[in-house]
Write an enzyme that holds these catalytic residues in place. Structure first.
Site, PDB file in Angstrom:
ATOM      1  N   HIS A 195       2.173   4.830  -2.535  1.00 33.83           N
ATOM      2  CA  HIS A 195       2.295   5.629  -2.496  1.00 33.83           C
ATOM      3  C   HIS A 195       3.736   6.326  -3.437  1.00 33.83           C
ATOM      4  O   HIS A 195       3.575   7.664  -4.334  1.00 33.83           O
ATOM      5  CB  HIS A 195       1.612   6.534  -1.095  1.00 33.83           C
ATOM      6  N   GLU A 214      -4.285   8.139  -3.549  1.00 35.35           N
ATOM      7  CA  GLU A 214      -5.049   6.574  -2.641  1.00 35.35           C
ATOM      8  C   GLU A 214      -4.979   5.908  -3.711  1.00 35.35           C
ATOM      9  O   GLU A 214      -4.802   4.240  -3.218  1.00 35.35           O
ATOM     10  CB  GLU A 214      -5.905   6.939  -2.036  1.00 35.35           C
ATOM     11  N   HIS A 274       0.826  -0.707  -0.513  1.00 35.22           N
ATOM     12  CA  HIS A 274      -0.315   0.073   0.020  1.00 35.22           C
ATOM     13  C   HIS A 274       0.709   1.458  -0.092  1.00 35.22           C
ATOM     14  O   HIS A 274       0.531   2.217  -0.725  1.00 35.22           O
ATOM     15  CB  HIS A 274      -1.073  -0.292   0.996  1.00 35.22           C
ATOM     16  N   GLU A 275       1.600   1.816   1.190  1.00 36.92           N
ATOM     17  CA  GLU A 275       2.445   2.593   1.064  1.00 36.92           C
ATOM     18  C   GLU A 275       3.876   3.277  -0.118  1.00 36.92           C
ATOM     19  O   GLU A 275       4.006   3.772  -0.558  1.00 36.92           O
ATOM     20  CB  GLU A 275       3.512   2.332   2.217  1.00 36.92           C
TER      21      GLU A 275
END
Length: 505
Positions: free
Chosen positions: A271, A297, A267-268
């Site tokens: 980003h 996001e 997820h990160e």
């Protein structure tokens, strides 16, 4: 001074402000990772000073004069040109910032720095009472900010504008009502399905050092540049981009549950790859900044879910996973693992939620934020309101505040208005991925099976990362996918994926 000279001076000022803000970002990262607990008071003063300096630079009346000298000239005739886009976003930022008193900016920085420190301890100790006074201050300050900026219909409109320009409460209410109406029955069918995964295969012994090694390898494989970034540990995972060449990601490890750290890292990383691939030459200007929080996001959700929870991804990575954790996965078949990491089950924690229930977590927070900001809900009554609404949405009773209203960091840093961008990100991610699959067909999954993610990353570079804020989110989506944002690709994706897994739909 000519229009061209005025624009050059605006560029210089903007880039200088970008460097100053990157200093604040570095201190913010340190605050969440390595800063000793006793440093909170001083860090609050440091952040307040930097916030004040940034506000002064941003609201300097000279900026208004320079903008006026450029607006309406041939330099900005094309609104999508470098100058046209920069001036449009500078004007939006200047007009907003000049409405907010510097004293309010400083107080927000001071209070939220303290609130984050108190929240972390309150969560650990399940002690909402210790956090409540800080939350009351944060809510009051955000109301003051909304009043200063001005708004139509609801103060929340002033705050969400900071994260997702152009989005309104009215639109979000319709969106969440429609999603909840579609998702609730889907989740109910899945939960009632006779075919269910064995989540126990993910709840074994996973040494943290091996988790870190495997997560870093996966992050590097999909495109994270460790020469320009690093992975650290924190209470609440986040990504912090300081500028070209320095982007930090964090995660938290659970030695008894595989998903928590690994999918948090994916997820990160999503980003971070956005931050690492923004055009470096435009750093400090709108063209070097992500389009919106919802688009940002979309990248984390795309890599975490659309890619990272897909079968082709694990056809490549599962053999390596078994090598990394031979004892934990010795008796686990690939299909059993794939089913387990895609389990749908109502759960307490947002960051651990599956794709089908995640947006219900956001709907809850959106409702409560509206009520807090309007004054219909007092912070003292938040735990009870959270628990009652959670039970209505999920059919689960919240056992304690640590797993209830204290689970997220956002309110401690003043991020009221942030949560809806997570749902917007899910929708953008599905629509972007749908467009990629239409363009490349089965070749995309063949890439993933080989551990090659360059084709997808190249498409995202061209259609998302390279544009910065040249386009607003809706226009970026339309150009990249050929259609305005719609929940249909997301809902179709969920029904197709989980229908096949669970034998429903």
């Amino acid at each position: 001074m000519t229009a061209a000279e005025s624009y050059s001076e605006l560029l210089r000022r903007s880039k200088a402000l970008g460097v100053l803000n990157s200093c604040a970002a570095a201190l913010g990262w340190d605050h969440q990772t390595y800063m000793p607990a006793k440093g909170a008071a001083l860090r609050g003063e440091q952040m307040a000073l930097l916030a004040a300096l940034s506000h002064q630079k941003l609201t300097d009346p000279k900026n208004g004069e320079l903008l006026a000298a450029v607006e309406g000239t041939d330099l900005v005739t094309d609104p999508e040109s470098d100058a046209g886009a920069n001036v449009r976003e500078w004007r939006r930022g200047y007009d907003r910032a000049t409405k907010i008193p510097q004293a309010l900016v400083e107080e927000l920085a001071r209070v939220t720095t303290q609130a984050q420190q108190v929240w972390e301890q309150a969560k650990k100790k399940n002690d909402y009472a210790s956090f409540r006074p800080l939350l009351e201050q944060v809510v009051k300050l955000k109301r003051d900010e909304a009043a200063a900026v001005g708004f139509n219909d609801h103060p929340y409109n002033a705050l969400i504008e900071e994260y997702e320009p152009g989005t309104t409460v009215a639109e979000l209410k319709v969106l969440f009502a429609g999603l909840t109406a579609e998702l609730a029955p889907l989740v109910k069918k899945i939960v009632a399905a006779p075919k269910q995964p064995d989540k126990g295969v993910l709840e074994r012994d996973f040494p943290i050092d091996r988790q870190k090694m495997f997560a870093e390898a996966a992050a590097a494989a999909i495109g994270f540049d460790f020469a320009g970034g690093r992975l650290d540990t924190t209470a609440h995972p986040f990504c912090s981009g300081f500028g070209p060449g320095d982007c930090r990601i964090t995660t938290r490890y659970n030695p008894k549950f595989f998903n928590e750290a690994f999918f948090g890292v994916l997820h990160e990383t999503g980003h971070a790859m956005y931050e690492q691939n923004l055009p470096a030459k435009h750093f400090g200007t709108p063209l070097g900044v992500a389009c919106s929080f919802g688009i940002h996001e979309s990248q984390s959700r795309l890599w975490e879910n659309q890619v990272g929870r897909g079968r082709p991804f694990w056809e490549h990575f599962f053999p390596r996973l078994k090598q990394t954790f031979p004892a934990a996965f010795a008796d686990v078949a690939p299909e059993s693992f794939y089913f387990a990491v895609n389990e749908v089950k109502p759960s307490l924690i947002r960051v651990e939620a599956d794709e089908a229930t995640y947006n219900l977590h956001i709907a809850l927070r959106f409702e409560l934020e509206l009520a807090l900001l309007s004054g219909d809900l007092k912070p003292a009554d938040l735990p009870g309101a959270w628990n009652d609404r959670f039970e209505a949405l999920f059919g689960l009773r919240v056992p304690d505040d640590a797993r209830g209203c204290l689970q997220d960091i956002h309110w401690s840093f003043g991020g009221i208005g942030y949560f809806p961008t997570y749902t917007l990100g899910n929708l953008y991610a599905a629509q972007l991925m749908d467009a990629v699959r239409r363009e490349f067909g089965p070749a995309l999954d063949d890439d993933f099976r080989r551990g090659d993610f360059s084709r997808l990353k190249g498409w995202l570079n061209q259609n998302v990362y390279a544009h910065g804020q040249r386009f607003r989110a809706g226009e970026l989506c339309r150009r990249a996918t050929g259609a305005p944002l719609s929940p249909k690709p997301f809902l179709s994706y969920l029904n197709e994926k989980f229908g096949a897994l669970y034998g429903v739909c």
